[in-house]
Design a protein around this motif. Structure first.
Motif, PDB file in Angstrom:
ATOM      1  N   TYR A   1       5.942 -21.071  12.005  1.00 34.99           N
ATOM      2  CA  TYR A   1       6.225 -22.356  12.922  1.00 34.99           C
ATOM      3  C   TYR A   1       6.822 -23.653  12.335  1.00 34.99           C
ATOM      4  N   PHE A   2       7.966 -23.812  13.031  1.00 35.23           N
ATOM      5  CA  PHE A   2       8.497 -25.428  12.354  1.00 35.23           C
ATOM      6  C   PHE A   2       8.505 -26.089  13.944  1.00 35.23           C
ATOM      7  N   VAL A   3       7.539 -27.088  13.982  1.00 31.87           N
ATOM      8  CA  VAL A   3       7.577 -27.578  15.428  1.00 31.87           C
ATOM      9  C   VAL A   3       7.488 -29.347  15.150  1.00 31.87           C
ATOM     10  N   ASN A   4       8.257 -29.741  15.909  1.00 35.90           N
ATOM     11  CA  ASN A   4       8.365 -31.257  16.180  1.00 35.90           C
ATOM     12  C   ASN A   4       8.715 -31.996  14.943  1.00 35.90           C
ATOM     13  N   ASN A   5       9.408 -31.668  14.301  1.00 36.62           N
ATOM     14  CA  ASN A   5       9.910 -32.504  13.145  1.00 36.62           C
ATOM     15  C   ASN A   5      11.179 -33.198  13.150  1.00 36.62           C
ATOM     16  N   ILE A   6      11.256 -34.326  12.743  1.00 35.06           N
ATOM     17  CA  ILE A   6      12.524 -35.326  13.056  1.00 35.06           C
ATOM     18  C   ILE A   6      13.240 -35.167  11.698  1.00 35.06           C
ATOM     19  N   ILE A   7      14.561 -34.756  11.728  1.00 38.79           N
ATOM     20  CA  ILE A   7      15.342 -34.824  10.479  1.00 38.79           C
ATOM     21  C   ILE A   7      16.397 -35.832  10.472  1.00 38.79           C
ATOM     22  N   TYR A   8      16.629 -36.878   9.932  1.00 33.61           N
ATOM     23  CA  TYR A   8      17.797 -37.725  10.114  1.00 33.61           C
ATOM     24  C   TYR A   8      17.839 -38.478   8.792  1.00 33.61           C
ATOM     25  N   ASP A   9      19.148 -38.928   8.839  1.00 40.72           N
ATOM     26  CA  ASP A   9      19.919 -39.870   7.795  1.00 40.72           C
ATOM     27  C   ASP A   9      19.697 -39.196   6.388  1.00 40.72           C
ATOM     28  N   LEU A  10      20.358 -37.750   6.476  1.00 43.44           N
ATOM     29  CA  LEU A  10      20.705 -37.012   5.376  1.00 43.44           C
ATOM     30  C   LEU A  10      22.124 -37.637   4.815  1.00 43.44           C
ATOM     31  N   ASN A  11      21.994 -38.581   4.112  1.00 41.89           N
ATOM     32  CA  ASN A  11      23.272 -39.564   4.055  1.00 41.89           C
ATOM     33  C   ASN A  11      23.988 -39.446   2.750  1.00 41.89           C
ATOM     34  N   THR A  12      23.897 -38.403   2.311  1.00 38.30           N
ATOM     35  CA  THR A  12      24.914 -37.997   1.027  1.00 38.30           C
ATOM     36  C   THR A  12      26.505 -38.305   1.514  1.00 38.30           C
ATOM     37  N   THR A  13      27.569 -38.949   0.968  1.00 41.23           N
ATOM     38  CA  THR A  13      28.777 -39.081   1.503  1.00 41.23           C
ATOM     39  C   THR A  13      29.326 -38.126   1.268  1.00 41.23           C
ATOM     40  N   SER A  14      29.500 -36.884   0.277  1.00 43.37           N
ATOM     41  CA  SER A  14      30.376 -36.227  -0.013  1.00 43.37           C
ATOM     42  C   SER A  14      29.800 -34.710  -0.165  1.00 43.37           C
ATOM     43  N   GLY A  15      28.480 -34.474   0.023  1.00 41.84           N
ATOM     44  CA  GLY A  15      27.949 -33.266  -0.127  1.00 41.84           C
ATOM     45  C   GLY A  15      27.679 -32.532   1.220  1.00 41.84           C
ATOM     46  N   ALA A  16      27.261 -31.328   1.084  1.00 42.02           N
ATOM     47  CA  ALA A  16      27.103 -30.531   2.478  1.00 42.02           C
ATOM     48  C   ALA A  16      25.651 -30.957   2.666  1.00 42.02           C
TER      49      ALA A  16
ATOM     50  N   MET B   1       4.802 -29.124  10.938  1.00 48.49           N
ATOM     51  CA  MET B   1       4.711 -29.765  12.372  1.00 48.49           C
ATOM     52  C   MET B   1       4.661 -31.573  11.894  1.00 48.49           C
ATOM     53  N   ASN B   2       5.520 -31.985  12.842  1.00 49.77           N
ATOM     54  CA  ASN B   2       5.347 -33.553  13.121  1.00 49.77           C
ATOM     55  C   ASN B   2       5.694 -34.337  11.782  1.00 49.77           C
ATOM     56  N   ASN B   3       6.570 -33.602  10.969  1.00 51.81           N
ATOM     57  CA  ASN B   3       6.982 -34.327   9.753  1.00 51.81           C
ATOM     58  C   ASN B   3       8.293 -35.151  10.060  1.00 51.81           C
ATOM     59  N   ARG B   4       8.458 -36.204   9.502  1.00 47.14           N
ATOM     60  CA  ARG B   4       9.736 -37.098   9.245  1.00 47.14           C
ATOM     61  C   ARG B   4      10.485 -36.915   7.729  1.00 47.14           C
ATOM     62  N   ILE B   5      11.597 -36.554   8.020  1.00 41.87           N
ATOM     63  CA  ILE B   5      12.408 -36.264   6.774  1.00 41.87           C
ATOM     64  C   ILE B   5      13.723 -36.827   6.804  1.00 41.87           C
ATOM     65  N   HIS B   6      13.929 -37.688   5.935  1.00 45.60           N
ATOM     66  CA  HIS B   6      14.996 -38.610   6.145  1.00 45.60           C
ATOM     67  C   HIS B   6      15.348 -39.383   4.945  1.00 45.60           C
ATOM     68  N   SER B   7      16.495 -40.086   4.880  1.00 45.79           N
ATOM     69  CA  SER B   7      16.854 -41.134   3.861  1.00 45.79           C
ATOM     70  C   SER B   7      17.171 -40.333   2.547  1.00 45.79           C
ATOM     71  N   SER B   8      18.061 -39.600   2.193  1.00 49.88           N
ATOM     72  CA  SER B   8      18.025 -38.632   1.298  1.00 49.88           C
ATOM     73  C   SER B   8      18.769 -39.561   0.048  1.00 49.88           C
ATOM     74  N   ASN B   9      19.745 -40.433   0.364  1.00 48.86           N
ATOM     75  CA  ASN B   9      20.580 -41.141  -0.900  1.00 48.86           C
ATOM     76  C   ASN B   9      20.760 -42.285  -0.258  1.00 48.86           C
ATOM     77  N   ASP B  10      20.063 -43.333   0.183  1.00 46.29           N
ATOM     78  CA  ASP B  10      20.071 -44.561   0.697  1.00 46.29           C
ATOM     79  C   ASP B  10      20.650 -45.481  -0.517  1.00 46.29           C
ATOM     80  N   VAL B  11      20.059 -45.315  -1.562  1.00 53.80           N
ATOM     81  CA  VAL B  11      20.783 -46.401  -2.734  1.00 53.80           C
ATOM     82  C   VAL B  11      21.269 -45.472  -3.824  1.00 53.80           C
ATOM     83  N   SER B  12      21.386 -44.129  -3.805  1.00 51.89           N
ATOM     84  CA  SER B  12      21.841 -43.182  -4.703  1.00 51.89           C
ATOM     85  C   SER B  12      23.029 -43.650  -5.278  1.00 51.89           C
TER      86      SER B  12
END
Length: 337
Positions: free
Chosen positions: A245-260, A212-223
């Protein structure tokens, strides 16, 4: 009873079981913001070890590996119970090895050399307000596969932590009961050499979990690795009588350029997802499929009041929902796609 230490120190520390320690009479180690550093070896990779130790709290301590190959910040094993790690920094950025069992911030394992050794390991551990930097993974809770032993590993809580620049896993949980991961910032925005990104990875049976309430982001910023896959949350199995229960999480910037890319990926039963926000919109992507919510199971789950926004560039297929199992029984309603 509190103990204040003054460092810095260059050593390896083990806490065993101590008579008189209890929930109302904790042993509190106040690191006073000093540093405990050590260069572990292959045969004993930890810096701090809770060896069946109960009711010990470490606070305000900087724990740092100085070895380029090995570094386990804290090891929990032999039924360590009700221990806590509070406002500590675990720094593994010196470790350049990308072998899975060589470096981890906090680990529950029945071994000194591998992170995935079964046993009754850690119960009601609290990791609060900590910063974990580098390592193959940030936190690794392993459990036991024997019948009836699931309840001996779990009720562990990770809250308000920064878990940053890991190689593979942010938080890993296997065969644990009722773990809670709340209010954490999990990101990989400063690491160049990386593999697949798993923000929170839960495999095997993890009933009664609260994420709950996790921020998950920026997977490949400088990779420098641009084709790796990225998973925000990977959810394993729960039980009908003990749902997760998985509640109120924010997931963004999963920024790989050519991966799933997978916002939420679930392989298990009785997982429920409420009020999560998933934004997958990397404008520099070239290829790779994109999934907001991906399910491989046919059993019942709830997916309600979530937001999925996909505007990722590139040639890959894009799905808000994707179900690989037939006859799925998910209830999905009141979502914004």
């Amino acid at each position: 009873f509190p103990v204040t230490i003054n460092g810095p120190y260059n050593e390896q520390v083990t806490f065993n079981s101590y008579s008189g320690a209890s929930a109302t009479n904790q042993v509190i180690i106040n690191g006073n913001n000093d540093t405990l550093r050590f260069a572990p070896i292959a045969a004993a990779r930890f810096i701090v070890r809770f060896n069946g130790a109960d009711n010990i709290s470490i606070k305000n301590l900087n724990i740092r590996s100085t070895d380029p190959t090995y570094g386990w910040g804290v090891l929990l094993q032999n039924d360590a119970r009700q221990d806590s790690i509070v406002n500590c920094t675990i720094d593994l950025r010196t470790v350049t090895s990308t072998t899975s069992s060589n470096s981890v911030g906090v680990v529950a394992s029945n071994s000194l050399t591998t992170v995935s050794s079964i046993g009754n390991l850690a119960y009601e551990t609290t990791i609060y307000g900590c910063t974990i930097l580098g390592g193959y993974e940030g936190i690794h809770f392993y459990g036991n596969t024997a019948t009836g032993t699931l309840v001996n590993n779990g009720h562990n809580r990770v809250e308000n932590c920064l878990i940053k620049d890991f190689y593979f896993y942010g938080i890993y949980s296997y065969q644990n009961d009722a773990n809670e991961f709340i209010g954490n910032d999990i990101r990989r925005d400063g690491r160049t050499v990386v593999s697949t990104f798993y923000g929170i990875y839960m495999t095997g049976n993890n009933p009664g979990a609260l994420v709950m309430n996790n921020r998950i982001h920026s997977s490949n910023d400088v990779s420098t690795s641009t084709s790796t896959a990225a998973y925000g949350i990977y959810a394993g199995n729960a039980f009908q009588w003990q749902q997760s229960y998985f509640v109120n999480n924010i997931i963004y910037d999963l920024n790989t350029t050519s991966g799933a890319v997978f916002g939420i990926y679930t392989t298990g039963n009785r997982n429920n997802f409420f009020n999560n926000s998933i934004v997958l919109d990397n404008p520099t992507a070239i290829s790779g499929a994109t999934y907001g919510f991906y399910s491989t199971t046919a059993d019942t789950s709830l997916f309600l009041n979530n937001i999925i926004h996909i505007n990722r560039a590139g040639s890959g297929s894009k799905y808000a929902y994707y179900f690989s199992a037939v006859d799925h029984q998910h209830l999905m309603d009141y979502n914004l796609l």
